[in-house]
Design an enzyme around this catalytic site. Structure first.
Site, PDB file in Angstrom:
ATOM      1  N   HIS A   1       0.832  -1.200   0.000  1.00 58.59           N
ATOM      2  CA  HIS A   1       0.000   0.000   0.000  1.00 58.59           C
ATOM      3  C   HIS A   1       0.865   1.247   0.000  1.00 58.59           C
ATOM      4  O   HIS A   1       1.841   1.330   0.736  1.00 58.59           O
ATOM      5  CB  HIS A   1      -0.885   0.010   1.250  1.00 58.59           C
ATOM      6  CG  HIS A   1      -2.040   0.956   1.152  1.00 58.59           C
ATOM      7  ND1 HIS A   1      -3.251   0.589   0.607  1.00 58.59           N
ATOM      8  CD2 HIS A   1      -2.170   2.248   1.510  1.00 58.59           C
ATOM      9  CE1 HIS A   1      -4.079   1.621   0.657  1.00 58.59           C
ATOM     10  NE2 HIS A   1      -3.449   2.638   1.191  1.00 58.59           N
TER      11      HIS A   1
ATOM     12  N   ASP B   1     -14.305   2.744   5.984  1.00 50.20           N
ATOM     13  CA  ASP B   1     -13.157   3.527   5.511  1.00 50.20           C
ATOM     14  C   ASP B   1     -13.500   4.196   4.187  1.00 50.20           C
ATOM     15  O   ASP B   1     -13.142   5.359   3.964  1.00 50.20           O
ATOM     16  CB  ASP B   1     -11.913   2.653   5.346  1.00 50.20           C
ATOM     17  CG  ASP B   1     -10.781   3.438   4.681  1.00 50.20           C
ATOM     18  OD1 ASP B   1     -10.350   4.437   5.274  1.00 50.20           O
ATOM     19  OD2 ASP B   1     -10.375   3.077   3.564  1.00 50.20           O
TER      20      ASP B   1
ATOM     21  N   ARG C   1     -13.424  12.745   4.159  1.00 51.37           N
ATOM     22  CA  ARG C   1     -12.170  13.468   4.456  1.00 51.37           C
ATOM     23  C   ARG C   1     -11.693  14.229   3.224  1.00 51.37           C
ATOM     24  O   ARG C   1     -11.243  15.360   3.320  1.00 51.37           O
ATOM     25  CB  ARG C   1     -11.092  12.482   4.918  1.00 51.37           C
ATOM     26  CG  ARG C   1     -11.322  11.962   6.325  1.00 51.37           C
ATOM     27  CD  ARG C   1     -10.406  10.796   6.641  1.00 51.37           C
ATOM     28  NE  ARG C   1      -9.012  11.122   6.467  1.00 51.37           N
ATOM     29  CZ  ARG C   1      -8.091  10.253   6.024  1.00 51.37           C
ATOM     30  NH1 ARG C   1      -8.414   9.009   5.734  1.00 51.37           N
ATOM     31  NH2 ARG C   1      -6.844  10.628   5.902  1.00 51.37           N
TER      32      ARG C   1
ATOM     33  N   SER D   1      -6.771   4.390   8.208  1.00 50.92           N
ATOM     34  CA  SER D   1      -7.374   4.116   6.901  1.00 50.92           C
ATOM     35  C   SER D   1      -6.540   3.096   6.127  1.00 50.92           C
ATOM     36  O   SER D   1      -7.070   2.114   5.570  1.00 50.92           O
ATOM     37  CB  SER D   1      -7.478   5.438   6.133  1.00 50.92           C
ATOM     38  OG  SER D   1      -7.705   5.232   4.780  1.00 50.92           O
TER      39      SER D   1
ATOM     40  N   LYS E   1      -7.424  -1.360   5.655  1.00 51.20           N
ATOM     41  CA  LYS E   1      -7.482  -2.063   4.370  1.00 51.20           C
ATOM     42  C   LYS E   1      -6.464  -3.202   4.336  1.00 51.20           C
ATOM     43  O   LYS E   1      -6.655  -4.190   3.644  1.00 51.20           O
ATOM     44  CB  LYS E   1      -7.240  -1.080   3.222  1.00 51.20           C
ATOM     45  CG  LYS E   1      -8.408  -0.120   3.018  1.00 51.20           C
ATOM     46  CD  LYS E   1      -8.263   0.712   1.768  1.00 51.20           C
ATOM     47  CE  LYS E   1      -7.380   1.921   1.935  1.00 51.20           C
ATOM     48  NZ  LYS E   1      -7.981   3.072   2.591  1.00 51.20           N
TER      49      LYS E   1
HETATM   50  N1  URA Z   1      -4.330   6.249   1.622  1.00 49.85           N
HETATM   51  C1  URA Z   1      -5.319   5.656   2.329  1.00 49.85           C
HETATM   52  O1  URA Z   1      -5.660   4.500   2.109  1.00 49.85           O
HETATM   53  N2  URA Z   1      -5.928   6.373   3.264  1.00 49.85           N
HETATM   54  C2  URA Z   1      -5.592   7.633   3.555  1.00 49.85           C
HETATM   55  O2  URA Z   1      -6.168   8.216   4.429  1.00 49.85           O
HETATM   56  C3  URA Z   1      -4.550   8.255   2.822  1.00 49.85           C
HETATM   57  C4  URA Z   1      -3.937   7.523   1.854  1.00 49.85           C
END
Ligand code: URA
Length: 439
Positions: free
Chosen positions: A85, A164, A171, A186, A190
């Site tokens: 990620h 999320d 956001r 966040s 995931k």
């Molecule tokens: N990537 C994400 O998955 N969440 C965030 O809040 C910022 C970047």
């Protein structure tokens, strides 16, 4: 609306006090169910941005995100599963190269990705630039695809960390993105919702990242690794440079085309190098081979076409045309107008206001200014000039891909102005600032 009143929790956070874990879980889950409205949730998030959250609160938010949906337990897919990620950047198409690359190396890559956020691009928007590509797979489809192809990237469907998804969009619309705990929760929700063997985080630092320098990025990396530790999961975090766009393309179809070039082994540069670096780390963490051997294996999988073949199989498995690897220009959407970007001054490129570059691409339609806006996959920017390179005033440093001549001209001028030059030579920034591991 529910009988539960979120205002005491908002007031607690507003005053800088600790919010009990159960209240954080409650507000997140109630928001996801539509029982808390956007207004109170945005107020709560803004209080979190301004007052911060401690490790326990961040953990509670992460757990609430996960609890809002189902977890992806793939069972034994016959290979170690790696999840990667990025915390968000500009021209960051690493996942498009990384996923098929690690699949070619005998690992499995399973990812739940997001859409463009603020000035940063989103992997899901990029993949959707490929005609027919589906990003709404259910868990059973993910499992079957990983077994068959070795990689899968899907978005947050109602099954997968939906809270999320909802909070992320809010956001984006309310100026509450730049917060270490909110980003950490966040990102890690995931990651933890997917039963992977290794979690690999690419924490971006620089003018195009949410964390503007390596020290701030290290804080985010630590927050993410602390969540992994609490969940007893193996994770590693790289802090990587985002002081300029990573590749040259900014915009969804343009980035897919650039990733395909890298997969063909025809494109050198920082996008390729970072994908190889991260794939090598994945291999080392997952199967324990040495870093040099792992880097050589990753480079060979790009050179010998095996990663490209995985990419084609992956695209086909998710509903897109495998032929996109041979004819990206014919298959990917193309913008009506192309306009060269000319350097505004002569000298060595010293800084790039990378967030502005991302916002200019967003303004062309590559991202969303407002929640619910549709993205135009064809538009964007190609910016070839990199920090340290010599540019000449009036010479081309890239191309704007736009819907019309007016927006192309505005974008071209803004991009030219986002570069500063120096009279003396400037060193290129490092690609990777640091690496730490957990578990
Ligand atoms: N990537 C994400 O998955 N969440 C965030 O809040 C910022 C970047």
């Amino acid at each position: 609306m529910s009988g539960w009143d979120p205002r005491p929790a908002i007031a607690l956070k507003r005053s800088g006090s600790r919010v009990p874990a159960e209240d954080i879980e409650r507000i997140v889950l109630a928001y996801a169910r539509g029982e808390v409205a956007d207004g109170p949730m945005a107020a709560f998030l803004m209080a979190c941005v301004l007052r911060g959250m401690d490790a326990g609160e961040t953990d509670a938010m992460t757990r609430a995100f996960i609890a809002s949906g189902a977890s992806v337990t793939l069972g034994d897919v016959g290979r170690p599963v790696v999840d990667k990620h990025s915390t968000g950047g500009v021209s960051d198409a690493v996942s498009l190269v990384f996923a098929p690359l690690v699949a070619a190396l005998g690992l499995a890559c399973v990812k739940v990705s997001g859409r463009a956020l603020g000035h940063t691009g989103g992997t899901i928007d990029k993949l959707e630039a490929i005609p027919g590509f589906r990003v709404d797979l259910d868990i059973e489809q993910m499992r079957r695809q990983v077994e068959r192809v070795g990689c899968v990237i899907t978005s947050q469907t109602p099954e997968l960390v939906p809270a999320d998804g909802a909070v992320y969009a809010l956001r984006d619309a309310t100026g509450t993105v730049e917060s270490v705990p909110l980003i950490a929760a966040s990102v890690m929700a995931k990651k933890l919702a997917v039963a992977s063997d290794v979690i690999l985080l690419d924490v971006k630092a620089g003018s195009g990242a949410f964390m503007r320098d390596a020290a701030a990025a290290a804080q985010l990396a630590d927050a993410c690794l602390a969540i992994a530790r609490a969940a007893r999961r193996r994770a590693g975090a790289a802090i990587t440079d985002m002081s300029q766009p990573l590749g040259t393309a900014i915009g969804n179809a343009l980035e897919v085309a650039e990733a395909i070039e890298v997969l063909h082994g025809r494109r050198d540069g920082r996008l390729r190098d970072l994908a190889v670096w991260l794939a090598a780390r994945a291999l080392t963490s997952a199967v324990g081979i040495g870093p040099d051997e792992a880097a050589a294996a990753a480079s060979s999988a790009l050179a010998d076409g095996s990663a490209l073949a995985r990419f084609a199989a992956w695209v086909e498995a998710q509903g897109g045309p495998a032929l996109v690897i041979d004819d990206p220009a014919g298959i990917l959407p193309r913008a009506a107008v192309r306009l060269p970007i000319l350097a505004a001054a002569s000298g060595f490129v010293s800084t790039v206001d990378t967030a502005t570059v991302g916002l200019v691409a967003q303004g062309l339609g590559a991202g969303r200014a407002h929640r619910g806006d549709t993205v135009d996959p064809s538009v964007g920017i190609v910016l070839t000039a990199k920090i340290g390179e010599l540019v000449e005033r009036g010479e081309p440093i890239g191309t704007v891909h736009a819907r019309d001549a007016g927006s192309a001209e505005i974008a071209g001028n803004a991009i030219a102005a986002s570069l500063q030059v120096a009279a003396e030579p400037v060193a290129a920034p490092p690609l990777v600032y640091g690496w730490s591991e957990e578990g």
